[in-house]
Design a protein around this motif. Structure first.
Motif, PDB file in Angstrom:
ATOM      1  N   MET A   1       0.818  -1.205   0.000  1.00 13.33           N
ATOM      2  CA  MET A   1       0.000   0.000   0.000  1.00 13.33           C
ATOM      3  C   MET A   1       0.855   1.259   0.000  1.00 13.33           C
ATOM      4  N   MET A   2       2.106   1.129   0.426  1.00 15.09           N
ATOM      5  CA  MET A   2       3.032   2.254   0.335  1.00 15.09           C
ATOM      6  C   MET A   2       3.207   2.668  -1.120  1.00 15.09           C
ATOM      7  N   ASP A   3       3.271   1.690  -2.023  1.00 15.36           N
ATOM      8  CA  ASP A   3       3.400   1.981  -3.451  1.00 15.36           C
ATOM      9  C   ASP A   3       2.123   2.608  -4.007  1.00 15.36           C
ATOM     10  N   GLU A   4       0.987   2.175  -3.475  1.00 12.22           N
ATOM     11  CA  GLU A   4      -0.279   2.763  -3.923  1.00 12.22           C
ATOM     12  C   GLU A   4      -0.377   4.225  -3.494  1.00 12.22           C
ATOM     13  N   ALA A   5       0.209   4.547  -2.348  1.00 14.55           N
ATOM     14  CA  ALA A   5       0.251   5.940  -1.904  1.00 14.55           C
ATOM     15  C   ALA A   5       1.057   6.772  -2.895  1.00 14.55           C
TER      16      ALA A   5
END
Length: 331
Positions: A61-65
């Motif tokens: 989810m860090m990448d989605e941020a």
């Protein structure tokens, strides 16, 4: 089938944080915007903060941020273009109306000279977009993608872009003036006095000046002379980049004097005493034995860290009273 526990933390964070509180302090970036920033941007950035927070349970989810940040960048470009009455569409040779490429719109925005000081930061953000939108393969960067650092960079860029035009013009003019007066300190032998220490320095690599309301910051990426050249360049034991920040200062012919973020006195001044010159010559001789490749690796690594540290300083110190900026100007 056993029910999945959606609220167990991702154990990969053990490498970076002691617990959830530590994780939030290190990796979650909240939006801090003055009231001139469009509401759509502010609301969208709130989603970024939530994605960062919830990556504690799911690393990707860090990448989605990061993806969300880049979508916000596109929104910001289009909103700023509309503000400057720059068209988002163009006609083809066949008189068909099509949407202009983002790079074309960005180039038009930065035709305004008073925005040019923001171009390098904006190019950094745009390059991230190109890498993210055209990946070579599917991968998750997580903490190694510096999403939190990029989020602070984006907050700073957005706040600047949507300052009032007269404030941007004044800031642009001040930066150019400071750049000229800092030239004598760019290279050569100087002493930096701060934190009750005297450090011999070989000028500075770069500076940034930001001014918002009563918050004034002159940040300088300093080059201290190391006595451990072999260790630093060949053993790759890189020190943290030295960033100093003046919040109030006077630049004279031979010195820069002022106070730091904690109100402590700080000073840079020319000093070419014989003992200092000997240290300098020894440093230059040791450096001459290091290959350009090794120097380049060090310079690239340290410069990248320095830029992130500067963005953090801006984020933490310029926008704490950000909501007051335009209110006070309208009263």
């Amino acid at each position: 089938m056993k029910e999945k526990d959606w609220y167990s933390y991702d154990t990969r964070w053990d490498l970076y944080a002691k617990d959830r509180e530590d994780f939030v302090a290190k990796f979650v970036v909240e939006g801090k915007f003055h009231e001139g920033v469009p509401e759509d941007v502010i609301k969208s950035f709130e989603t970024v903060s939530y994605l960062l927070a919830h990556s504690y349970y799911h690393w990707p989810m860090m990448d989605e941020a990061m993806t969300k940040l880049l979508l916000i960048l596109e929104m910001v470009v289009k909103l700023k273009a509309q503000e400057l009455e720059i068209s988002l569409e163009r006609k083809t040779k066949n008189n068909k109306i099509i949407t202009r490429r983002l790079i074309e719109i960005i180039d038009d925005i930065f035709q305004n000279e008073y925005l040019l000081f923001l171009k390098p930061d904006f190019d950094r953000a745009r390059n991230l977009r190109n890498m993210k939108m055209h990946p070579d393969r599917h991968s998750f960067m997580g903490a190694m993608g510096f999403t939190d650092s990029n989020a602070r960079l984006f907050v700073n860029i957005i706040n600047l872009l949507f300052l009032e035009t007269d404030k941007l013009k004044a800031l642009h003019s001040k930066i150019k003036s400071i750049e000229a007066t800092l030239q004598p300190f760019k290279s050569g032998l100087h002493i930096l006095e701060f934190q009750n220490k005297k450090i011999l320095i070989d000028g500075f690599h770069m500076f940034k000046y930001r001014e918002f309301n009563k918050n004034k910051l002159l940040m300088m990426y300093i080059n201290p002379l190391t006595t451990k050249v072999h260790e630093q360049f060949l053993e790759h034991k890189y020190p943290e980049p030295l960033i100093i920040t003046f919040t109030d200062f006077i630049i004279n012919d031979n010195s820069i004097e002022g106070v730091d973020l904690n109100g402590k006195l700080m000073k840079i001044y020319s000093n070419e005493k014989e003992e200092n010159l000997k240290v300098y010559q020894k440093y230059l001789f040791a450096l001459s034995k290091i290959s350009e490749i090794e120097i380049g690796i060090f310079s690239s690594s340290n410069a990248s860290k320095a830029l992130w540290k500067i963005e953090r300083i801006i984020y933490e110190n310029c926008w704490k009273d950000g909501s007051l900026i335009n209110k006070e100007s309208k009263n």
